[in-house]
Design a protein around this motif. Structure first.
Motif, PDB file in Angstrom:
ATOM      1  N   MET A 222       0.865  -1.181   0.000  1.00  0.00           N
ATOM      2  CA  MET A 222       0.000   0.000   0.000  1.00  0.00           C
ATOM      3  C   MET A 222       0.896   1.223   0.000  1.00  0.00           C
ATOM      4  N   ASP A 223       0.420   2.305  -0.596  1.00  0.00           N
ATOM      5  CA  ASP A 223       1.240   3.503  -0.707  1.00  0.00           C
ATOM      6  C   ASP A 223       0.293   4.677  -0.922  1.00  0.00           C
ATOM      7  N   ASP A 228      -5.683   7.971   2.912  1.00  0.00           N
ATOM      8  CA  ASP A 228      -6.004   6.966   1.891  1.00  0.00           C
ATOM      9  C   ASP A 228      -5.726   5.558   2.402  1.00  0.00           C
ATOM     10  N   VAL A 229      -4.583   5.404   3.067  1.00  0.00           N
ATOM     11  CA  VAL A 229      -4.184   4.063   3.505  1.00  0.00           C
ATOM     12  C   VAL A 229      -5.092   3.578   4.625  1.00  0.00           C
ATOM     13  N   GLN A 232      -8.816   2.315   4.286  1.00  0.00           N
ATOM     14  CA  GLN A 232      -9.074   0.949   3.806  1.00  0.00           C
ATOM     15  C   GLN A 232      -8.895  -0.011   4.986  1.00  0.00           C
ATOM     16  N   ARG A 235      -8.377  -3.871   4.480  1.00  0.00           N
ATOM     17  CA  ARG A 235      -7.100  -4.176   3.833  1.00  0.00           C
ATOM     18  C   ARG A 235      -5.949  -4.084   4.858  1.00  0.00           C
ATOM     19  N   VAL A 236      -5.967  -3.016   5.663  1.00  0.00           N
ATOM     20  CA  VAL A 236      -4.911  -2.823   6.667  1.00  0.00           C
ATOM     21  C   VAL A 236      -4.941  -3.976   7.674  1.00  0.00           C
TER      22      VAL A 236
END
Lengths: 281, 267
Positions: A222-223, A228-229, A232, A235-236
């Motif tokens: 992820m970037d 933004d990171v 999610q 996902r994290v």
């Protein structure tokens, strides 16, 4: 903004053999000058290994790393690269060399052969920058963890680097020491335009960066901006990382029918978002 | 308990003795020690003693501390004095069994005792008034001619500095390991000497492992800060001789001349 760190299909393995387990595989990352990048990942994700490439402690097995335009494989530029990308390590005790704070801060300058009058000026400026001026004549072992780590940062700053690479600098500190170090680093990034690469596993620290890079099994997965990171959330969590508490709270409320943005990283923003939602209801 | 250990026993201060260049102090100490052995006769010894007293007064170090520094050598002083009394041939004063005390023996013994006491007092004055780091610097400077003979003087000085830096860290670590082992039932206090020494093994092993790990990390951190040996290195604090040092040099020469002259007089 020009790129100050650039990796090109960087692969690294601690084993020289063919087919050995890659610690870093095919990393293409670039960092802009003046940016504040946090590299997140759980243990063994390769984040520290990546940091060690920026300072020529490790060399790529394949691929290349460029620091301020210099290829790290170029042995003749070793000192120039290390002077450009200063490195701060986890354990403050193991990176302080001298028995007096100011002598330790001067260590890098002394090695570079900087004239004496200029060393004085640089040491004073570096101590000032991390707010440790009043401790210049103290013995390092009598300082607190946060203070020691700030001395270590000052020792790197005295080289006048363009990049500050920090490998979990707060891992051994208590909460107040962590806040001290983070505030000093943020100030350096903001006021001196120093590029910061912060390796960490504290979400709250990553949330204070301008860009977050998440690593997993030697790959960048992820970037983006912290908002933004961390928005999610699933996902994290899949990467066995946690999200900051504010996002956690909003996520839990959303599960009960709220409609919050998941992009509020500070307590104030989070409170405002919830108030807005409650007011609109 | 281990925290009470202080190495070098430096007491910061602003006295004349503190402000002298450490190189001056070190050389002056060597001269003084040599003169202690050159001195012969009451007059010379008196001069040496007066000098020691004046130096101690100038350093503003409490005389109590100087006396404390003499405590560990008191046995040696008495032993040397007694041996000298018994084994110097000469005019007999008292004799019993196989021992006989001679006049020359008493004389020798007293002088020997005075010599050792002054030696220790003045030497400890150096460490009381000079920080270990300044002392290391002075040694590096004074030995720097040996660099031409490929003696790694800078490296030795660096090692000494790092050793001094890590003494408190390692003491703290030893305390921690001992507490951890005590918590698991280790017993460091009872038993005879052998048993107590054996009980220290579980402390020493982790201590060594951790010291090596620290050394490794420190080496990397030093390299990252561009350390590459002594060549082309500059210093933040450069040692400088001042007028004070010139005055001290003159006094040292006067002292040497004084001892040599008094030696002749009393012969």
């Amino acid at each position: 903004m020009p790129e100050i760190i650039k990796t090109e299909s960087l692969c690294f393995s601690y084993d020289e053999e063919e087919g050995a387990q890659l610690v870093l595989s095919d990393i293409g990352l670039s960092v802009e000058a003046g940016d504040f990048v946090a590299v997140l990942g759980h243990n063994g994700s390769g984040k520290s290994t990546l940091a060690k490439h920026f300072n020529v402690i490790l060399l790529p097995t394949s691929g290349a790393v460029y620091v301020d335009g210099m290829n790290t494989a170029d042995a003749e530029r070793l000192f120039a690269i290390r002077g450009t990308a200063g490195m701060v390590f986890q354990n403050p005790d193991n990176q302080i060399v001298a028995t007096v704070v100011e002598e330790d801060v001067a260590f890098a300058c002394e090695n570079m052969g900087v004239p004496q009058a200029e060393i004085r000026a640089r040491v004073d400026a570096a101590l000032e920058a991390v707010g440790m001026t009043e401790y210049a004549r103290h013995a390092p072992h009598l300082l607190s963890g946060g203070q020691k780590q700030r001395v270590a940062i000052a020792g790197v700053l005295a080289m006048e680097p363009k990049i500050l690479v920090m490998d979990e600098p707060t891992a051994m500190l208590d909460p107040s020491g962590r806040a001290e170090v983070m505030n000093a680093v943020k100030k350096l990034n903001r006021e001196k335009g120093l590029t910061v690469v912060l390796i960490t596993h504290h979400m709250d620290e990553a949330a204070q960066a301008r860009r977050v890079v998440v690593m997993e099994r030697g790959k960048v997965v992820m970037d983006g901006t912290p908002e933004d990171v961390f928005s999610q959330v699933e996902r994290v969590r899949e990467l066995s990382l946690a999200v900051p508490q504010t996002v956690e709270l909003e996520y839990a409320l959303n599960a009960h029918g709220a409609n919050l943005s998941l992009r509020d990283l500070s307590v104030e923003d989070c409170a405002r978002e919830i108030m807005k939602y409650l007011g609109a209801d | 308990m281990l925290k009470d250990i202080t190495l070098g026993q430096y007491f910061p201060g602003e006295s004349v003795m503190h402000r002298l260049d450490p190189r001056t102090k070190l050389v002056a100490l060597i001269v003084y020690v040599v003169m202690l052995f050159v001195a012969k006769g009451t007059a010379s010894y008196l001069l040496c003693a007066v000098c020691a007293a004046v130096l101690i007064a100038m350093s503003r170090v409490a005389p109590r501390l100087i006396l404390k520094s003499l405590k560990p050598v008191i046995v040696i002083v008495i032993f040397t004095a007694v041996l000298n009394m018994l084994y110097t041939p000469g005019r007999e004063l008292v004799s019993f069994w196989i021992f006989k005390i001679t006049a020359e023996g008493v004389y020798n013994g007293v002088f020997m005792a005075v010599r050792i006491i002054m030696l220790v007092a003045v030497t400890s004055l150096l460490t009381y008034t000079t920080s270990p780091i300044a002392l290391t610097d002075a040694i590096e400077h004074l030995l720097s001619p040996l660099k031409k003979l490929k003696v790694p003087v800078h490296e030795f000085a660096m090692m000494m500095t790092i050793a001094l830096r890590f003494i408190p860290t390692l003491i703290e670590e030893t305390d921690k390991i001992m507490s951890a082992q005590k918590a698991r039932g280790a017993d460091f206090e009872s038993g005879n000497l052998l048993r107590r020494a054996k009980a220290l093994i579980p402390v020493l092993v982790p201590l060594f492992v951790s010291a090596f790990r620290r050394a490794d990390e420190l080496a990397v951190a030093m390299e990252c800060r561009l350390y590459h040996g002594g060549e082309g290195r500059t210093r933040l604090n450069v040692l400088r001789f001042s007028r004070l040092d010139a005055a001290a040099a003159v006094l040292v020469i006067c002292f040497v001349a004084g001892v040599v002259l008094l030696n002749r007089v009393s012969l």
